[in-house]
Design an enzyme around this catalytic site. Structure first.
Site, PDB file in Angstrom:
ATOM      1  N   CYS A 398      -1.015 -27.246  -7.796  1.00  8.78           N
ATOM      2  CA  CYS A 398      -0.586 -26.007  -8.440  1.00  8.78           C
ATOM      3  C   CYS A 398       0.939 -25.914  -8.417  1.00  8.78           C
ATOM      4  O   CYS A 398       1.613 -26.611  -9.179  1.00  8.78           O
ATOM      5  CB  CYS A 398      -1.266 -24.815  -7.766  1.00  8.78           C
ATOM      6  SG  CYS A 398      -1.207 -23.300  -8.751  1.00  8.78           S
ATOM      7  N   HIS A 525      -6.878 -26.515  -8.277  1.00  7.01           N
ATOM      8  CA  HIS A 525      -7.019 -26.604  -6.818  1.00  7.01           C
ATOM      9  C   HIS A 525      -8.251 -27.447  -6.484  1.00  7.01           C
ATOM     10  O   HIS A 525      -9.349 -26.910  -6.279  1.00  7.01           O
ATOM     11  CB  HIS A 525      -7.161 -25.210  -6.206  1.00  7.01           C
ATOM     12  CG  HIS A 525      -5.910 -24.401  -6.233  1.00  7.01           C
ATOM     13  ND1 HIS A 525      -5.043 -24.339  -5.164  1.00  7.01           N
ATOM     14  CD2 HIS A 525      -5.367 -23.626  -7.204  1.00  7.01           C
ATOM     15  CE1 HIS A 525      -4.021 -23.555  -5.467  1.00  7.01           C
ATOM     16  NE2 HIS A 525      -4.198 -23.112  -6.708  1.00  7.01           N
ATOM     17  N   GLU A 527      -9.106 -28.809  -3.838  1.00  8.68           N
ATOM     18  CA  GLU A 527      -9.616 -28.618  -2.482  1.00  8.68           C
ATOM     19  C   GLU A 527     -10.827 -27.691  -2.434  1.00  8.68           C
ATOM     20  O   GLU A 527     -11.650 -27.776  -1.520  1.00  8.68           O
ATOM     21  CB  GLU A 527      -8.508 -28.062  -1.573  1.00  8.68           C
ATOM     22  CG  GLU A 527      -8.026 -26.650  -1.876  1.00  8.68           C
ATOM     23  CD  GLU A 527      -6.871 -26.589  -2.857  1.00  8.68           C
ATOM     24  OE1 GLU A 527      -6.141 -25.576  -2.857  1.00  8.68           O
ATOM     25  OE2 GLU A 527      -6.703 -27.542  -3.629  1.00  8.68           O
TER      26      GLU A 527
END
Length: 605
Positions: A398, A525, A527
């Site tokens: 990001c 993102h 993750e």
């Protein structure tokens, strides 16, 4: 529907989220379908506008919900997809009731906490519990509800009243209460003290609850005499008192509960002993043992601005952990405060600057995670510059992607004033601009949020190979700013490759530096979709590159693609076990253990 309520007492931070997730894991291992709800008693509508220092990271769901980090634990442990409605807040409940009052739904009535707020809470729980989250049709068998905060908190009172009424409505055979409390050990005497737990349970009973299971957090397993004492004063059978003692890694927690037969106590209370099977947690046991035996370190520098609280980057840490386990490396995270890398810090606090740069230079790989605001931005830019110039594996997420574009423009295109409109609204070289559909007046829920599709525009790049040679991926987003489309051609001519873009082809999603061993930036993102045994592709690539395994991994991915095309051409990407690539001397064929896992939907190129 059966319900398991998890509450906490004495202090916050006892691990209710991990415990609730672990309860879900063992119930799922018993053959039951499980869903989860997190109740946060704060007045915010959601977690989106809160600082990570206040409440840890903001976890983003597929539907764009900005929720408490515990929902991230639920998704990772249960491998499910939750919705924003699985996170209940006081703000959401009051907003719902007030909207109904304005519509006239309560016409003629005095709207009160009891029954209107408490009824709204119960209706919300019943409705959300019926929504499947595991990709199958029909409702789950068990809903695990975590009540945030500590028993006795003023803001929790309406929820406790509602849950008390709810437990009475659904009946004792359909409701199980697990209370987590602290049993401290005083260093002076070395004795386990039960009084805090006694007081916590007494307070709980004052609200009309008696715990069915008592889970005690302590540094070591409870002594038998301590269990007997707690049983006597808390009115809980000794067999239903379990110890959540300190363990080497969180993968041991479900095993801890299973070994103490917590699942049997829950199933007995819910009347499910006859339908549930003995839980099989072989995968969890293998993972826990593997992590315990890892010795070869991989050092990753985390260059962030919220380093004072590790929960601020919880999902990033988990994604790094998942990838490190897959590569058979012991993860070592070196926290680097971005502001300590800046020139001003070198002048004002040279010791801090020297330590920060030493940690950065000693790292095998660098991660610059997301963030908001201009504090530490120049330090992040310097970290990206160091990684680019010194061929250090780099992953920008990001904001981490955006600052890598700024650094490239400054260093390669010689745009010394290159910047983001977020940090310098008047910059003459705006590499990063505000997205036109965004709102500059309302902050909550106005970003580009949730699952969005990224199409690959370059077939022969690291990202495509890491994702399993698919045409597109779906990843979760949370941003207001984007790479300036007007500068793309100039940046690409200088050597920066934007390999992934949105459906319009105008919004940049993934960048790579082809001349670099591993330099990747992603606007999304990744993750948030990493799972144990199924690591996120960009994180797996970073760890592999940081420990010299990237070539073997990409070779494995190429073989995976060939076999998948040959054997299952109609499937998007079949699942792969953990990519066991710890020994880089193995051939690509021996490294392969199933096809490469992609965390998103896509079709083979």
């Amino acid at each position: 529907m059966k319900y398991v309520l998890v509450t906490g007492g004495v202090v916050s931070g006892l691990g209710k989220g991990v415990t609730a997730s672990s309860i879900g894991v063992i119930l799922k291992a018993c053959g039951l379908r499980v869903t989860s709800i997190k109740i946060d008693p704060y007045l915010n509508t959601d977690a989106g506008t809160m600082s990570p220092f206040e409440h840890g990271e903001v976890f983003v769901l597929d539907d764009g919900g900005e929720v408490d980090l515990d929902l991230g634990n639920y998704e990772r442990f249960l491998d499910c997809k939750l919705t924003c409605d699985n996170n209940i807040t006081t703000g959401k409940i009051y907003q719902l009731v007030i909207d109904k009052e304005r519509r006239g739904d309560y016409l003629g009535k005095t709207v009160q906490v009891v029954p209107h707020i408490t009824d709204a809470i119960q209706e919300w729980i019943e409705h959300v519990a019926m929504i499947p989250v595991d990709g199958k049709e029909g409702p789950a068998d068990v809903c695990v509800i975590e009540l945030g905060g500590t028993i006795g908190d003023m803001e929790s009172m309406p929820f406790l009243e509602a849950l008390g009424q709810f437990s009475y409505r659904v009946g004792p055979g359909n409701f199980c209460l697990v209370h987590i409390s602290l049993v401290p050990i005083l260093n002076v005497v070395g004795e386990q003290k039960t009084k805090p737990t006694q007081h916590s349970v007494r307070r709980l009973r004052g609200f009309g609850f008696t715990p069915d299971i008592l889970a005690c957090r302590s540094a070591k397993p409870l002594d038998e005499n301590v269990k007997e004492k707690l049983s006597l004063f808390c009115h809980v059978p000794a067999a239903n008192i379990v110890t959540l003692y300190d363990v080497a890694n969180i993968w041991h927690i479900p095993l801890l509960l299973k070994n103490q037969k917590a699942h049997e106590a829950i199933l007995r209370r819910l009347g499910l002993l006859g339908v549930a099977r003995e839980p099989k947690l072989d995968e969890w046991m293998s993972r826990a043992e593997t992590v315990d035996t890892l010795h070869d370190p991989v050092r990753i520098a985390m260059v962030g601005k919220y380093n004072g609280l590790s929960d601020s980057y919880l999902s990033v840490l988990m994604a790094l952990e998942h990838a490190s386990i897959a590569c058979h490396r012991k993860l070592v995270v070196d926290w680097v405060s971005a502001s300590d890398l800046e020139v001003m810090t070198a002048k004002e606090a040279p010791n801090l600057s020297e330590k920060a740069w030493s940690r950065l230079k000693n790292a095998d790989g660098i991660v610059v995670p997301g963030g908001f605001g201009d504090r530490g931005v120049e330090g992040k830019i310097l970290a990206a510059k160091y990684a680019r110039e010194n061929n250090v594996p780099y992953l920008g997420i990001c904001l981490g992607m955006q600052i890598s574009v700024i650094e490239f423009a400054r260093s390669i295109l010689n745009m010394q004033d290159a910047n983001s409109r977020e940090f310098d609204p008047d910059t003459r070289s705006p590499c990063i601009i505000f997205m036109p559909e965004g709102s500059k007046t309302h902050m909550g829920g106005t970003m580009r949020l949730g699952s969005r599709r990224t199409f690959f525009h370059i077939a022969d790049c690291k990202s495509v190979k890491l994702y399993g040679n698919v045409k597109y991926v779906d990843e979760r987003h949370r941003h207001r700013y984007e790479v300036n489309p007007d500068m793309i051609m100039e940046l690409e001519r200088a050597g920066l490759a934007f390999v992934g873009k949105d459906e319009t082809g105008q919004r940049m999603e993934i960048l790579e530096l082809p001349s670099h061993p591993y330099f990747i930036g992603v606007q999304f993102h990744p993750e948030f979709k990493s799972r144990p045994g199924k690591p996120s592709a960009p994180f797996l690539g970073l760890i592999a590159a940081s420990c010299g395994q990237l070539d073997a991994l990409l070779e494995d991915a190429a073989l995976s693609n060939q076999l998948t095309k040959k054997n299952a051409p109609s499937n998007a990407v079949s699942k792969r076990n953990a990519c066991q690539i710890g020994n880089t001397k193995k051939s690509a064929k021996s490294l392969f253990e199933g096809s490469l896992y992609s965390n998103s939907n896509g079709f083979l190129a």
